[in-house]
Structures are given as structure tokens and as C-alpha cells.
Write a protein that holds these residues in place. Structure first.
Motif, short mmCIF file in Angstrom:
data_model
loop_
_atom_site.label_atom_id
_atom_site.label_comp_id
_atom_site.label_asym_id
_atom_site.label_seq_id
_atom_site.Cartn_x
_atom_site.Cartn_y
_atom_site.Cartn_z
N ALA A 244 0.61 -1.15 0.19
CA ALA A 244 -0.15 0.21 0.02
C ALA A 244 0.75 1.33 -0.61
CB ALA A 244 -1.19 0.14 1.33
N THR A 246 1.66 4.90 0.79
CA THR A 246 0.80 5.78 1.60
C THR A 246 1.54 7.50 1.96
OG1 THR A 246 3.18 4.77 3.51
CG2 THR A 246 1.55 4.09 3.24
N GLN A 264 -5.23 0.31 -2.33
CA GLN A 264 -5.02 -0.93 -2.38
C GLN A 264 -5.81 -1.85 -2.75
OE1 GLN A 264 -3.84 -3.17 1.46
NE2 GLN A 264 -4.04 -4.76 0.87
N TYR A 301 -2.08 -1.63 -6.10
CA TYR A 301 -2.05 -1.13 -5.14
C TYR A 301 -2.03 0.67 -6.02
CZ TYR A 301 -0.01 -4.40 -2.33
OH TYR A 301 -0.16 -6.28 -1.68
N ASN A 341 -6.73 1.14 4.33
CA ASN A 341 -5.26 1.74 3.64
C ASN A 341 -6.56 3.38 2.65
OD1 ASN A 341 -2.82 0.82 4.08
ND2 ASN A 341 -4.37 -0.94 2.92
N ALA A 372 -9.74 5.66 4.69
CA ALA A 372 -9.98 4.79 4.55
C ALA A 372 -11.49 3.91 5.39
CB ALA A 372 -8.83 3.79 5.28
#
Length: 622
Positions: A244, A246, A264, A301, A341, A372
Motif C-alpha cells: 500500500a 502511503t 490497495q 496498489y 488504507n 480508509a
């Protein structure tokens, strides 16, 4: 150089549609063979719509066929298969119009006598009867797909389904293992709610509620920059991501063939295997509903939707009600309810002056985050994400260096961009006839991806999504034009909070938190622009808070029972759940009305209630 500031904000209109089907409401005057003690079935389907399908309409959505697995229990059912005596070994149940009463298996145009089962045997299904020695009840499961054969064809079927008969953790995990091959249609794959039947109900038809297994997804953009038309040039992702994403800094790969974001999500790969299980009794409102889990195909991803022609180089719409859609029709994707995520969006866009001058401004690296909690996609739900480009940016109108970082100053940098839930699912949908389209933005000093912490101030701003003007609450409270901050007793979404405010029993205790009205906000760049806001300081970590701005306060309608009423085709009729939540149903004719009028209600025209209009944002404090 002229500096132009614009915010890319995500107006997250998460539309959660569903419906309820308790019985097949229709005209059925045939002799009911269930009086002979045979087990009979009825099926309804639940699409991502505001209405429930009955009869022939439901049958058409199910391809006129579904599969039933049923067991009986001499002792109480548990997580093992020991107490499950199989009665229906994946029987084929078929719809035939006007066939009710034609044989013992058929009470509502759905029958199974003489058909080939989904499994190899039986090749000619026989009648099954209620076994009163099974004092602990029967349990039924069902699914439907247009991509299966009778019997199943392991080599050629695009969907293969195997019943799970035991699980070491919970009886609610005794669902199905499903292999979904390339080319299979998620839109045509349905699973029913799990149906336990107590001994006292052995003389009744078994009613199934089917729900489509797919998540539907749609994304759109609009802009409100005065004097300019706006076109998106490219999106950025991390094309080599193996986990994932970030960090925006990792998103350096430019894409111009559609919409892209870092997120993701479950791969739609060949021979994807998923497990169908059921929600347990920890939440009675969704107990026994099917859900998907444990995909074997891995994850992507990056999220890609649409084609380049639909969004790249196209003038964006100018309102939330008429955005430019990345995909005008919803795209089916695999559910991902356990996602943890956020969605990270990064793009470049160009502004073209509308006053006849050749003024063109390029904005690079504009960014938005959808937390998320808004990307937990569930089966049978449709999610719409609408992003807004305004005249305050967190990108730059200047240069960007080789590391994709701006070398010239950026504009304002809000932390998160999201807004109200547009609607709620199922039993609550009838109470919301209108929702305002204001955008809510939150600011937390030093935070990046919704990282709010206890004892640190949070600032909330409500803006009119059409004009961009800030709406200043008149006071702290719950009356019209007022705002309030609530501490929630459990995790919740905006739709949960709206439903609770509208009188639906969501099991949330909402305790008013101390909040104040303010006129400025200390931003991450050190400036303190004059912006009307509501400020509060969360008092506890690992807690959920809800900001609520009230445009119009909800007043519940009064419902009148129709036991003594007469049919009126111009009226909307309602039924109610065990929790006294009312939901609209279709009553086709006087015969159907007379059959069910004891369970039917209408809204009292002298006390119709007020729908209520709320802008809500839920904030999780770390």
C-alpha cells in the motif's frame, strides 16, 4: 509570476443503496401446497437500488433459477457439520410463471420437483418434507449465477461454488468457497441471506433475500474556479508498488489513459477464489447477511477506472450535481470491507481563461486523501466519489524538480478532503428525501492522513459546494443553521450518524462534546486565514467523533395502519421491521393489498414529518 491557489477537495458522496425483502408481495390465489407439509421456497432479489424486486422481476434478475443448500438439526447447530443432516444438496429451484400450486414443491411459482441439482446428484429432485423430529430447526442457504451449469461443469463454468459445511471458529462461516474465473459477471452473482427456520415455522414457505455480490464504483470531478475552465492533464501513481502506498512522494509515474489513484484493492484476476461467510449476531441489523472475504488473487496498489477520452483533456463540470464522470456507468469491483488504507489522489491540471485572453495556468501535484473508512467496500453497495477543484490549491503553479517536489511555494495544504454521505442503505432510505451538498473540510495541525490525536485541536469548515462560500453556523447546537460535535459510543460512518439522527436504531450513543465557534484557522504553512469554523479538542484517544451541521432538523412522520383501509394505487405503502423501521414496498393491485393490509402502513398526511438535512463528518482520533 501570478500565483493562483486552488484546493482539490474530495466531496465523497458515498451512496449506499440496498433494500429489504421480507415476503413476496403479490397476487397468489392458488391452493398453497405447503399445507401438505412439503418444503417450498420463494425468492426475491436485492440490487443496488431503492426498491425491492418481487415475483417475475426478481426471478429475471436471478436468471429464473437459484440453488439451495439446506440442513436439519436434531440438536443445536454449531460450527461443525456433525449436527447438520443434509436435506437439500444444492437443489436447483426454478421460476415458472403462474405455476404456484402445480405440485407440492411449488408455493409461489418457484419449484424444484424433477430438476437436476447443481451437484451431480440427484438428477431428478424429489419433494422434501418438514421433519418435526428436528426440534432445533432447519437452516437454508442459496445462491444464483448465470455463469453456472446444472450439474456444475468444472472445466467450462466461469463460476464454481462449493458449500462450506464446517468451520472451526463460527457457524456463521459455514458459507461457500467461490472460484470466479476471467470473464465471469459479478453483476449476475447473488447470495441470499442465511435463513434459520425454527420448528414453530415449519408450515411456512422459506423466503430468501438475495443480494448482488459486487461492489459498484463511480468517480467524478468538477471545478468551481471563477473565470477559468479546467482540464485534467495526468494522474500519478507508484507503478512499481508492491504494498500500500502511503506517501505522495512515491507517486511519480504519470498516467494519461484514464483515472488513477493509489489504493490497495482486490485483483480481478483469473481463478480468483473468495469465501462467502455471514455476519454474526453481534449486530442484529445485519445478522445472516452474506459477505466476501479472503481473496486469493492478491491485491493491486493502484486503482484505474475509465478511459483517457472520458476525463483527460476534457472540460470539467462546474457543480456536484453535474460532474464529469470518469466512468458514466458504475464499474463492478471486488468488495474490500477490511481495507485499512486511504485513497491517495495526485494530479496535474490546466486552467484556461474564459475572458478571451490567452492566459493559461498549469497546476502540478494537486493532492487529495479519502480516508480508509470511506473505502471499505461492501457487497451490494454503490460508492460514488466526487472530487472538487477550487481556487485554493495544494499543488503549485511553478516548477517541480526531478524528485517530483515543488521548488516554488505551494498554496494552502488541508489535511483531508471529504464530505457528507449522500444517502444511507436499506431500511433508512425512505426517511431521506433530500440532503444538502455542502462540503466539509477538517484541519489538524501536523497531520497528514487523518491522523487526529487526543488533546489536539481540530477545526471544521463547511463550504457551499456550488459557490465555495463558507457557511458560518449560527450557534453550537442541533437546531437549523447550528452545528454540534458528538462523541460516539462506537465506530460509525456518516451514514450511521445520519440514520441515528433520523430516528433509525443504529445503536450509537451520541454525547455532545464541548465546541466553540471561530473565525480563523492556524494552517500547516503558518498562516491564519480568516475562515469561519467550529473548533473542538477531542478528549479521548481511540474514539470516534461526529461533526454535524443542521440545515433542517428531522421530525419523524406518523404512520397509519391500513388494516381497515382500501387500496389506492396513488399511495405509497410501507411495512416495518421488528425494530419499527418503516420501508416502502410495491403493492401492485387490490388483491395484493387485501392480502397484506394488516402489515401495510401509509404516512399520515396531517403529520408527514420533516426529512431533515445534515452535513456530517466522522473523525477517528488516534
Amino acid at each position: 509570476m501570478k500565483t493562483f491557489f486552488s484546493i482539490l477537495s474530495a466531496l465523497v458522496l458515498v451512496t449506499l443503496f440496498g433494500c429489504t425483502n421480507d415476503e413476496n408481495v403479490g397476487n397468489n390465489t392458488s391452493v398453497n401446497p405447503k399445507d401438505a407439509g412439503a418444503i417450498a421456497f420463494s425468492g426475491g432479489s436485492s440490487m443496488i437500488t431503492r426498491t425491492t424486486s418481487y415475483g417475475a422481476t426478481a426471478a429475471a434478475k436471478l436468471g429464473n433459477t437459484f440453488v439451495v443448500y439446506g440442513t436439519k438439526h436434531v440438536t443445536a447447530e454449531d460450527k461443525t457439520a456433525i449436527n447438520d443432516a443434509v436435506v437439500f444438496n444444492n437443489f436447483q429451484i426454478k421460476w415458472t410463471s403462474a405455476s404456484a400450486g402445480s405440485n407440492e414443491s411449488n408455493a409461489s411459482d418457484w419449484g424444484y420437483l424433477g430438476l437436476q441439482s447443481y451437484d451431480a446428484t440427484p438428477t431428478s429432485q424429489g419433494i422434501k418434507y418438514w421433519d418435526y423430529s428436528a426440534a432445533q430447526g432447519h437452516t437454508f442457504y442459496a445462491f444464483s449465477s448465470s455463469d453456472i451449469s446444472y450439474p456444475k461443469n468444472e472445466a467450462n463454468d466461469k463460476v464454481l461454488v462449493t458449500k462450506t459445511t464446517s468451520d472451526e471458529t463460527s457457524l456463521y462461516n459455514k458459507g461457500y468457497a467461490v472460484t470466479i474465473k476471467n470473464g465471469a459477471s459479478l453483476n449476475n452473482l447473488y447470495f441470499s441471506d442465511r435463513v434459520p427456520v425454527a420448528k414453530a415455522d415449519y408450515d411456512k414457505t422459506v423466503n430468501f433475500t438475495f443480494r448482488n455480490v459486487a461492489t459498484l464504483l463511480r468517480v467524478g470531478f468538477y471545478e468551481t474556479i471563477p473565470g477559468y475552465r479546467v482540464q485534467i492533464d495526468k494522474f500519478y501513481i507508484d507503478d512499481d508498488a508492491t504494498a500500500a502506498v502511503t506517501s505522495f512522494a512515491a507517486m511519480k509515474d504519470a498516467k494519461t489513459d484514464g483515472f488513477y489513484a493509489s489504493l490497495q484493492n482486490v485483483k480481478g484476476s483469473t481463478d480468483q477464489t473468495v469465501n462467502v461467510t455471514y455476519y454474526d449476531n453481534s449486530d442484529p441489523t445485519i445478522e445472516n447477511r452474506a459477505k466476501l472475504a479472503n481473496p486469493t488473487g492478491g491485491y493491486n496498489y493502484a486503482l484505474k477506472l475509465g478511459s483517457g477520452a472520458s476525463i483527460i483533456g476534457t472540460d470539467l463540470g462546474t457543480s456536484a450535481s453535474s460532474p464529469t464522470w470518469v466512468n458514466s456507468e458504475y464499474t463492478s469491483v471486488f468488495p474490500f470491507e477490511d481495507n485499512t488504507n486511504p485513497l491517495l489522489l495526485k494530479l496535474d491540471f490546466t486552467m484556461y481563461a474564459e475572458d478571451g485572453s490567452p492566459d493559461v495556468i498549469h497546476v502540478r501535484g494537486a493532492r487529495a486523501v479519502v480516508p480508509a473508512q470511506y473505502i471499505k467496500w461492501k457487497s451490494n453497495f454503490a460508492y460514488t466519489y466526487i472530487f472538487k477543484i477550487t481556487d485554493k490549491t495544494n499543488g503549485t503553479t511553478g516548477d517541480v524538480d526531478a524528485n517530483d517536489d515543488p521548488t516554488d511555494p505551494e498554496g494552502l495544504m488541508p489535511i483531508t478532503f471529504d464530505a457528507i454521505v449522500y444517502d444511507v442503505t436499506e431500511e433508512q432510505q425512505q426517511t431521506i428525501s433530500s440532503v444538502s451538498s455542502n462540503s466539509i473540510t477538517t484541519y489538524a495541525e501536523g497531520a497528514l492522513v487523518n491522523e487526529y490525536t487526543a488533546t489536539k485541536p481540530i477545526y471544521v469548515v463547511v463550504s457551499n459546494s456550488a459557490s465555495g462560500a463558507v457557511i458560518a453556523p449560527s450557534a453550537i447546537g442541533d437546531a437549523a443553521s447550528e452545528a454540534q460535535v458528538y462523541k460516539l459510543s462506537k465506530a460509525a460512518t456518516e451514514s450511521d450518524v445520519v440514520a441515528q439522527l433520523m430516528g433509525s436504531p443504529m445503536g450509537i450513543t451520541m454525547t455532545a462534546e464541548t465546541a466553540t465557534l471561530g473565525t480563523s484557522i492556524p494552517l500547516a504553512d503558518g498562516s491564519t486565514p480568516a475562515i469561519s469554523n467550529v473548533k473542538f479538542t477531542p478528549s479521548a484517544a481511540n474514539t470516534y467523533y461526529a461533526y454535524v451541521y443542521t440545515t433542517e432538523k428531522y421530525v419523524a412522520p406518523t404512520y397509519l395502519n391500513q388494516s381497515a383501509g382500501t387500496y389506492d394505487s396513488g399511495k405509497t405503502y410501507y411495512m416495518k421491521t421488528a425494530n419499527d423501521v418503516y420501508y416502502a414496498v410495491t403493492v401492485a393491485n387490490a388483491a395484493a393489498f387485501n392480502e397484506h393490509k394488516a402489515q401495510l402502513y401509509i404516512i399520515d398526511s396531517t403529520a408527514p414529518g420533516t426529512p431533515g438535512k445534515y452535513d456530517v463528518k466522522v473523525i477517528k482520533v488516534q
